[in-house]
Design a protein around this motif. Structure first.
Motif, PDB file in Angstrom:
ATOM      1  N   SER A  12      -7.227   3.116  -8.721  1.00 29.64           N
ATOM      2  CA  SER A  12      -6.454   3.168  -9.968  1.00 29.64           C
ATOM      3  C   SER A  12      -7.267   2.693 -11.158  1.00 29.64           C
ATOM      4  O   SER A  12      -6.786   2.714 -12.275  1.00 29.64           O
ATOM      5  CB  SER A  12      -5.209   2.288  -9.816  1.00 29.64           C
ATOM      6  OG  SER A  12      -5.573   0.951  -9.594  1.00 29.64           O
TER       7      SER A  12
ATOM      8  N   SER B  71       0.835  -1.201   0.000  1.00 26.39           N
ATOM      9  CA  SER B  71       0.000   0.000   0.000  1.00 26.39           C
ATOM     10  C   SER B  71       0.865   1.243   0.000  1.00 26.39           C
ATOM     11  O   SER B  71       2.039   1.213   0.352  1.00 26.39           O
ATOM     12  CB  SER B  71      -0.902   0.009   1.230  1.00 26.39           C
ATOM     13  OG  SER B  71      -0.148   0.000   2.429  1.00 26.39           O
ATOM     14  N   THR B  72       0.244   2.340  -0.390  1.00 24.87           N
ATOM     15  CA  THR B  72       0.841   3.646  -0.200  1.00 24.87           C
ATOM     16  C   THR B  72       0.269   4.221   1.093  1.00 24.87           C
ATOM     17  O   THR B  72      -0.539   3.586   1.759  1.00 24.87           O
ATOM     18  CB  THR B  72       0.536   4.566  -1.389  1.00 24.87           C
ATOM     19  OG1 THR B  72      -0.882   4.650  -1.561  1.00 24.87           O
ATOM     20  CG2 THR B  72       1.148   4.021  -2.670  1.00 24.87           C
ATOM     21  N   ALA B  73       0.683   5.412   1.451  1.00 29.70           N
ATOM     22  CA  ALA B  73       0.221   5.998   2.707  1.00 29.70           C
ATOM     23  C   ALA B  73      -1.263   6.348   2.611  1.00 29.70           C
ATOM     24  O   ALA B  73      -1.675   7.156   1.776  1.00 29.70           O
ATOM     25  CB  ALA B  73       1.032   7.244   3.029  1.00 29.70           C
TER      26      ALA B  73
ATOM     27  N   THR C  22      -7.566   5.872  -0.539  1.00 31.17           N
ATOM     28  CA  THR C  22      -6.296   5.669  -1.250  1.00 31.17           C
ATOM     29  C   THR C  22      -6.045   4.212  -1.605  1.00 31.17           C
ATOM     30  O   THR C  22      -5.671   3.883  -2.727  1.00 31.17           O
ATOM     31  CB  THR C  22      -5.131   6.194  -0.400  1.00 31.17           C
ATOM     32  OG1 THR C  22      -5.340   7.575  -0.113  1.00 31.17           O
ATOM     33  CG2 THR C  22      -3.804   6.016  -1.130  1.00 31.17           C
ATOM     34  N   ASN C  23      -6.226   3.300  -0.652  1.00 29.28           N
ATOM     35  CA  ASN C  23      -5.853   1.896  -0.853  1.00 29.28           C
ATOM     36  C   ASN C  23      -7.051   0.962  -0.961  1.00 29.28           C
ATOM     37  O   ASN C  23      -6.875  -0.252  -1.005  1.00 29.28           O
ATOM     38  CB  ASN C  23      -4.980   1.426   0.311  1.00 29.28           C
ATOM     39  CG  ASN C  23      -3.658   2.152   0.370  1.00 29.28           C
ATOM     40  OD1 ASN C  23      -2.918   2.181  -0.606  1.00 29.28           O
ATOM     41  ND2 ASN C  23      -3.366   2.771   1.508  1.00 29.28           N
TER      42      ASN C  23
ATOM     43  N   ASN D 233       2.562   2.976   4.458  1.00 27.63           N
ATOM     44  CA  ASN D 233       3.309   3.037   3.210  1.00 27.63           C
ATOM     45  C   ASN D 233       4.206   1.809   3.032  1.00 27.63           C
ATOM     46  O   ASN D 233       4.989   1.469   3.918  1.00 27.63           O
ATOM     47  CB  ASN D 233       4.157   4.309   3.185  1.00 27.63           C
ATOM     48  CG  ASN D 233       4.812   4.538   1.838  1.00 27.63           C
ATOM     49  OD1 ASN D 233       4.221   4.279   0.808  1.00 27.63           O
ATOM     50  ND2 ASN D 233       6.032   5.030   1.858  1.00 27.63           N
ATOM     51  N   GLY D 234       4.072   1.140   1.904  1.00 27.71           N
ATOM     52  CA  GLY D 234       4.960   0.038   1.557  1.00 27.71           C
ATOM     53  C   GLY D 234       4.639  -1.290   2.214  1.00 27.71           C
ATOM     54  O   GLY D 234       5.418  -2.236   2.117  1.00 27.71           O
TER      55      GLY D 234
ATOM     56  N   ASN E   2      -2.876   0.260   5.767  1.00 24.32           N
ATOM     57  CA  ASN E   2      -2.747   1.492   4.975  1.00 24.32           C
ATOM     58  C   ASN E   2      -1.441   2.238   5.215  1.00 24.32           C
ATOM     59  O   ASN E   2      -1.315   3.412   4.855  1.00 24.32           O
ATOM     60  CB  ASN E   2      -3.927   2.442   5.211  1.00 24.32           C
ATOM     61  CG  ASN E   2      -5.230   1.870   4.702  1.00 24.32           C
ATOM     62  OD1 ASN E   2      -5.268   1.254   3.644  1.00 24.32           O
ATOM     63  ND2 ASN E   2      -6.289   2.063   5.464  1.00 24.32           N
TER      64      ASN E   2
END
Length: 220
Positions: free
Chosen positions: A219, A1-3, A175-176, A119-120, A117
Motif C-alpha cells: 500500500s 490481513s486480506t487473502a 499481498t500482505n 483473510n481478516g 495471510n
C-alpha cells in the motif's frame, strides 16, 4: 490481513534476546488455527503451526540453543507446503546457515494452508495470540507473502570480517508483505504487559503505526 498466499511465505528478522521467557517473534492472532515462531525458555527456536481442530501439522524445534544475550541473530522461517519434498516445506535459517538438526521435526502435508495471510486475521509481531511477549530487540522485520526465500535475500557474508550482515530486500512483497526497519529513528517497543504496543519515529509515544515506517509495503 486480506487473502494472500497461505501455502508459501517467508519471515525474516534480526533479533537480540534479553531473557528466555517464551519469546514469540511472530504469531497469528487467535487460538486455533495458529502459526508462530518462538525462542523458547531453553533457547531453542520453535517454528510451528496448527489447524482449526488444534492438530499440529508443523513443528520444528532446533537442537541448537540460541541464548547469547550479547549477540544478534538473523532468523528466517520459510513455509512452502507446495514442495514435493516434505523437508523442504518448512525451513529455518540462522545467521545465513540453514538449520538441519532438530529435536522435533514434523513437516506439513503437501499444499496444507496456514492461517498466515488468511483473510481478516491479525499478524502479531512480538507476541503469539496475546501471550509470549517478546523480551528483546528486533530490527529489519520482513514478511514476504507468496515467496519461499533463503537467508541470502536478507543478508550477506562480509568479506572483510567473515560475519553475517543485513542487507535490504529488493524483491516483491505480495499481498500482505511488509518491511519494518526498526532502526535508530524508527523505534518499536513492546512493554511487559503487551499493552499499548506501537511504532513511532519519536520513541515511546503515541498509539498507532506511523505510515512512514511501513516502507515498501504493497500500500506504500
Amino acid at each position: 490481513s486480506t487473502a494472500g498466499n497461505q501455502t508459501t511465505w517467508t519471515w525474516s528478522c534480526w533479533t537480540k534476546v534479553c531473557d528466555l521467557s517464551g519469546n514469540a517473534m511472530f504469531g497469528e492472532d487467535g487460538g486455533y488455527p495458529n502459526a508462530s515462531a518462538t525462542i523458547s525458555n531453553d533457547g531453542r527456536i520453535r517454528f510451528t503451526a496448527a489447524a482449526a481442530d488444534s492438530s499440529v501439522f508443523l513443528n520444528l524445534i532446533t537442537s541448537q540453543r540460541f541464548r547469547d544475550f550479547s549477540s544478534w541473530y538473523h532468523i528466517v522461517c520459510v513455509y512452502n507446503s507446495g514442495s514435493g519434498t516434505s523437508s523442504e516445506r518448512a525451513k529455518i535459517f540462522v545467521n545465513g546457515e540453514r538449520v538441519t538438526n532438530f529435536d522435533t521435526a514434523t513437516y506439513p502435508s503437501q499444499s496444507v494452508t496456514t492461517v498466515v495471510n488468511s483473510n481478516g486475521n491479525a499478524f502479531r509481531i512480538g507476541s503469539h495470540s496475546g501471550v509470549d511477549f517478546y523480551q528483546g530487540y528486533m530490527s529489519n522485520a520482513y514478511l514476504i507473502d507468496g515467496l519461499s526465500l533463503d537467508a541470502s535475500y536478507f543478508g550477506f557474508t562480509d568479506p572483510l570480517t567473515n560475519t553475517w550482515r543485513p542487507k535490504k530486500y529488493t524483491g516483491t512483497f505480495g499481498t500482505n508483505g511488509f518491511w519494518l526497519p526498526m532502526d535508530d529513528e524508527d523505534r518499536f517497543r513492546i512493554d511487559q504487559s503487551g499493552n499499548n504496543n506501537h511504532f513511532s519515529e519519536s520513541g515511546w509515544s503515541g498509539t498507532s503505526i506511523d505510515p512512514d515506517i511501513v516502507k515498501d509495503s504493497p500500500s506504500g
